[in-house]
Design a protein around this motif. Structure first.
Motif, PDB file in Angstrom:
ATOM      1  N   MET A 198       0.853  -1.181   0.000  1.00  0.00           N
ATOM      2  CA  MET A 198       0.000   0.000   0.000  1.00  0.00           C
ATOM      3  C   MET A 198       0.895   1.239   0.000  1.00  0.00           C
ATOM      4  O   MET A 198       2.086   1.134  -0.260  1.00  0.00           O
ATOM      5  N   ASN A 199       0.295   2.399   0.302  1.00  0.00           N
ATOM      6  CA  ASN A 199       1.081   3.636   0.302  1.00  0.00           C
ATOM      7  C   ASN A 199       1.465   4.098   1.705  1.00  0.00           C
ATOM      8  O   ASN A 199       2.441   4.814   1.859  1.00  0.00           O
ATOM      9  N   THR A 200       0.679   3.697   2.708  1.00  0.00           N
ATOM     10  CA  THR A 200       0.962   4.144   4.084  1.00  0.00           C
ATOM     11  C   THR A 200       0.890   2.957   5.042  1.00  0.00           C
ATOM     12  O   THR A 200       0.248   1.940   4.757  1.00  0.00           O
ATOM     13  N   ARG A 201       1.515   3.123   6.205  1.00  0.00           N
ATOM     14  CA  ARG A 201       1.467   2.090   7.234  1.00  0.00           C
ATOM     15  C   ARG A 201       0.042   1.887   7.738  1.00  0.00           C
ATOM     16  O   ARG A 201      -0.356   0.781   8.070  1.00  0.00           O
ATOM     17  N   ALA A 202      -0.726   2.984   7.792  1.00  0.00           N
ATOM     18  CA  ALA A 202      -2.121   2.883   8.251  1.00  0.00           C
ATOM     19  C   ALA A 202      -2.914   1.952   7.325  1.00  0.00           C
ATOM     20  O   ALA A 202      -3.763   1.175   7.785  1.00  0.00           O
ATOM     21  N   GLU A 203      -2.630   2.010   6.030  1.00  0.00           N
ATOM     22  CA  GLU A 203      -3.343   1.134   5.082  1.00  0.00           C
ATOM     23  C   GLU A 203      -2.937  -0.330   5.262  1.00  0.00           C
ATOM     24  O   GLU A 203      -3.735  -1.232   5.028  1.00  0.00           O
ATOM     25  N   ILE A 204      -1.685  -0.545   5.665  1.00  0.00           N
ATOM     26  CA  ILE A 204      -1.235  -1.912   5.961  1.00  0.00           C
ATOM     27  C   ILE A 204      -1.957  -2.425   7.214  1.00  0.00           C
ATOM     28  O   ILE A 204      -2.454  -3.555   7.251  1.00  0.00           O
ATOM     29  N   GLN A 205      -2.029  -1.554   8.244  1.00  0.00           N
ATOM     30  CA  GLN A 205      -2.759  -1.912   9.471  1.00  0.00           C
ATOM     31  C   GLN A 205      -4.199  -2.288   9.128  1.00  0.00           C
ATOM     32  O   GLN A 205      -4.744  -3.254   9.643  1.00  0.00           O
ATOM     33  N   GLN A 206      -4.801  -1.484   8.240  1.00  0.00           N
ATOM     34  CA  GLN A 206      -6.192  -1.740   7.843  1.00  0.00           C
ATOM     35  C   GLN A 206      -6.315  -3.105   7.160  1.00  0.00           C
ATOM     36  O   GLN A 206      -7.269  -3.843   7.409  1.00  0.00           O
ATOM     37  N   ALA A 207      -5.340  -3.428   6.329  1.00  0.00           N
ATOM     38  CA  ALA A 207      -5.375  -4.732   5.645  1.00  0.00           C
ATOM     39  C   ALA A 207      -5.353  -5.862   6.676  1.00  0.00           C
ATOM     40  O   ALA A 207      -6.097  -6.848   6.558  1.00  0.00           O
TER      41      ALA A 207
END
Ligand code: FE2
Length: 298
Positions: free
Chosen positions: A272-281
């Protein structure tokens, strides 16, 4: 103006890795030597005549934010995914899978005549496409055009254009070119590649001279870099790639694509583009809400 020839920027020796449930691979992009060649995230080469190296396969696993391209040389892979595709890809076939907003799939290698071989390439997706609907393209070997030249050059054309013939894989954001090129000893090959695009060659048979700047007919001393299989050649910028089979035949993948130039956050099969998006995944995965569904389009 004369086209500017792309010289060799780096040569990378593939590193052995174990992936999935215990599959032995050679990794040349996505490893310690070359983490990312924007837009290419990973290049794995699997080739073995020992079933213990691959039979454990890749049981059900998720992907988000990328496309995976599987190109088979030998053996078969049975696959199944959450968007309803199931089947077997065999020698010469290509599977181009767009994970987009989320897909789960399994990939289980099966030998044919005791052999197994092929490649998996991961292509990054732009931020605006990362949460899009997953898509799947499968191209049978018979539908992949083969360009043959009088000097014995043979090009299988997965994506891109050679001698006026185009490959079947289209509509991929990175505008990729994906060629499987075989040259007989002494033969030369030149291919225009758009300036600014990332370009690499993965040498998997024999030995060739890459990044040749002189005329391909010139038979004097070595001009480019001699690279022996298995090896990854990363090209610098320019308008054209030139390769010569020196004293032996050579076979290589020639791949190029438009870089994204976006920030990247990467965690295993999620890019993804951000760590927050990885957390969301990861949260989506835990909540059983990982797989893309209508109405959740980002
Ligand atoms: Fe996968």
């Amino acid at each position: 103006m004369e086209p500017q020839v792309r010289r060799v920027a780096r040569v990378i020796e593939p590193q052995p890795v174990v992936e999935g449930a215990g599959v032995r691979l050679r990794r040349s992009i996505g490893g310690w030597a070359l983490d990312y060649l924007d837009p290419f995230l990973l290049l794995d080469h699997f080739e073995s005549d020992d079933p213990d190296d691959y039979l454990a396969g890749f049981p059900l696993h998720p992907h988000r934010g990328i496309e995976t391209v599987t190109y088979m040389l030998a053996g078969e892979v049975d696959h199944k995914d959450t968007i309803g595709n199931a089947g077997t890809i065999g020698p010469g076939d290509v599977q181009w899978m767009t994970a987009g907003g989320g897909i789960m799939h399994e990939e289980m290698p099966r030998p044919r005549d005791g052999r197994m071989g092929g490649f998996q390439l991961w292509v990054n997706m732009p931020a605006k496409m990362k949460m899009s609907r997953p898509r799947y393209q499968e191209i049978a070997a018979a539908d992949i055009p083969v360009v043959e030249r009088p000097d014995g050059t043979r090009v299988r054309l997965v994506a891109g254009r050679v001698d006026g013939t185009s490959g079947p894989v289209t509509e991929i954001y990175a505008d990729p070119e994906y060629l499987d090129v075989a040259l007989a000893a002494g033969a030369g090959f030149a291919q225009p590649i758009a300036r600014g695009h990332a370009a690499f060659a993965y040498v998997f048979r024999g030995e060739g001279e890459f990044g040749v700047a002189c005329d391909l007919g010139y038979r004097g001393e070595l001009d480019g870099s001699l690279v022996r299989a298995p090896g990854l050649v990363v090209f610098g910028d320019g308008d054209e790639v030139r390769v010569r089979a020196y004293e032996s035949p050579v076979r290589f993948l020639l791949v190029s694509g438009a870089p994204l130039g976006e920030p990247m956050a990467r965690y295993g099969p999620f890019v993804m583009n951000t760590r927050a998006e990885i957390q969301q995944a990861l949260l989506d995965l835990q909540a059983g809400a990982f797989v893309w569904a209508e109405g959740r389009d980002g």
